[in-house]
Design a protein around this motif. Sequence first.
Motif, PDB file in Angstrom:
ATOM      1  N   VAL A 121       0.844  -1.199   0.000  1.00 54.11           N
ATOM      2  CA  VAL A 121       0.000   0.000   0.000  1.00 54.11           C
ATOM      3  C   VAL A 121       0.879   1.248   0.000  1.00 54.11           C
ATOM      4  CG1 VAL A 121      -1.675   1.336   1.332  1.00 54.11           C
ATOM      5  CG2 VAL A 121      -1.943  -1.135   1.117  1.00 54.11           C
ATOM      6  N   ARG A 124       2.351   1.962  -3.417  1.00 58.03           N
ATOM      7  CA  ARG A 124       1.361   2.592  -4.291  1.00 58.03           C
ATOM      8  C   ARG A 124       1.234   4.080  -3.964  1.00 58.03           C
ATOM      9  NH1 ARG A 124       0.473  -1.225  -8.272  1.00 58.03           N
ATOM     10  NH2 ARG A 124      -0.253  -3.201  -7.398  1.00 58.03           N
ATOM     11  N   GLU A 125       1.213   4.403  -2.678  1.00 56.89           N
ATOM     12  CA  GLU A 125       1.078   5.799  -2.263  1.00 56.89           C
ATOM     13  C   GLU A 125       2.277   6.625  -2.725  1.00 56.89           C
ATOM     14  OE1 GLU A 125       0.634   5.602   1.927  1.00 56.89           O
ATOM     15  OE2 GLU A 125      -1.487   5.038   1.867  1.00 56.89           O
ATOM     16  N   ALA A 127       4.306   5.956  -5.262  1.00 54.15           N
ATOM     17  CA  ALA A 127       4.251   6.094  -6.719  1.00 54.15           C
ATOM     18  C   ALA A 127       3.279   7.205  -7.114  1.00 54.15           C
ATOM     19  CB  ALA A 127       3.839   4.772  -7.363  1.00 54.15           C
ATOM     20  N   ARG A 128       2.160   7.297  -6.394  1.00 53.73           N
ATOM     21  CA  ARG A 128       1.188   8.353  -6.670  1.00 53.73           C
ATOM     22  C   ARG A 128       1.790   9.722  -6.353  1.00 53.73           C
ATOM     23  NH1 ARG A 128      -1.871  11.119  -3.410  1.00 53.73           N
ATOM     24  NH2 ARG A 128      -1.525   9.681  -1.657  1.00 53.73           N
ATOM     25  N   GLU A 196       4.898   1.401 -11.662  1.00 49.73           N
ATOM     26  CA  GLU A 196       3.693   0.590 -11.467  1.00 49.73           C
ATOM     27  C   GLU A 196       3.964  -0.872 -11.816  1.00 49.73           C
ATOM     28  OE1 GLU A 196       1.059   1.524  -9.992  1.00 49.73           O
ATOM     29  OE2 GLU A 196       1.462   3.687  -9.935  1.00 49.73           O
ATOM     30  N   ILE A 199       5.894  -2.494  -8.931  1.00 53.42           N
ATOM     31  CA  ILE A 199       5.020  -2.754  -7.778  1.00 53.42           C
ATOM     32  C   ILE A 199       4.055  -3.895  -8.085  1.00 53.42           C
ATOM     33  CG2 ILE A 199       3.285  -1.762  -6.245  1.00 53.42           C
ATOM     34  CD1 ILE A 199       4.598   1.000  -6.836  1.00 53.42           C
ATOM     35  N   ASP A 200       3.523  -3.932  -9.308  1.00 48.58           N
ATOM     36  CA  ASP A 200       2.616  -5.022  -9.692  1.00 48.58           C
ATOM     37  C   ASP A 200       3.313  -6.373  -9.587  1.00 48.58           C
ATOM     38  OD1 ASP A 200       0.539  -3.280 -10.195  1.00 48.58           O
ATOM     39  OD2 ASP A 200       0.833  -3.242 -12.367  1.00 48.58           O
TER      40      ASP A 200
END
Length: 247
Positions: A121, A124-125, A127-128, A196, A199-200
Amino acid sequence: MVQPQSHPDNANYALEKLRELLRVGGFGVDGKLPTERDLAERLGVGRRAVRQALEVLEAEGEVWRRQGAGTFVGQKPDALSADVGAIVAGTDFMEIMEVRLRIEPQLAQLAALRARAPELVRMRELARKIRESDNADARELWDGALHRQIAQSARNQLFLSIFDLINHVRQDEAWQAIRERARSGDAVKMAYAQHEDIIDAIAARDPARAAETMRRHLLMLQERLIRETSHDGQDAAMPPTGEPVLA
């Protein structure tokens, strides 16, 4: 202005609120927390409660403290990491990239095996935050945080110490300027997409794909760095390592 409710002796309350602050982040490039007095005023608790909560967070490896300097987010660096200035001063960006290419794919591979759900999580944060940053300093800050989170999720302290040594060069203004030029144009969107993909792959528990996507990401950056620093731009097709780069 509404003042925070006072909980002067409640260390559990202080610990809960400090955990929230750590999740939100925003403590600057060096990750330094406010002073105990400032935290106590901000949280509406006594300094004793703040001190006890920080002791718990330090035992958990969430923060570390240095006498006379303050409290910092993350695990305490070892002696090697704390004395990186002289080492970094004697190297250049190509040496850094050569080492990154051999270490970070392995860190991504281990992260695919060991990363926990909250860490995914967090990736993802981060990367955003990179995508939403509107200036070079912010992008560099969050990019470094993302790569370190991957390194931390590998759960290998020696690898992490080496990564921190390499990552220290990000604080150099000359390095940041070169990297920002290398990220111009389509390279920015490609880097976002590669983040992304990495991370995926980690989330899918696919170590081989995680290592390869990280390798491709770093090769793209290496190629563009060579182009930016090459006098004629013609010798950028092959880095000194002898490895082919991506077009």
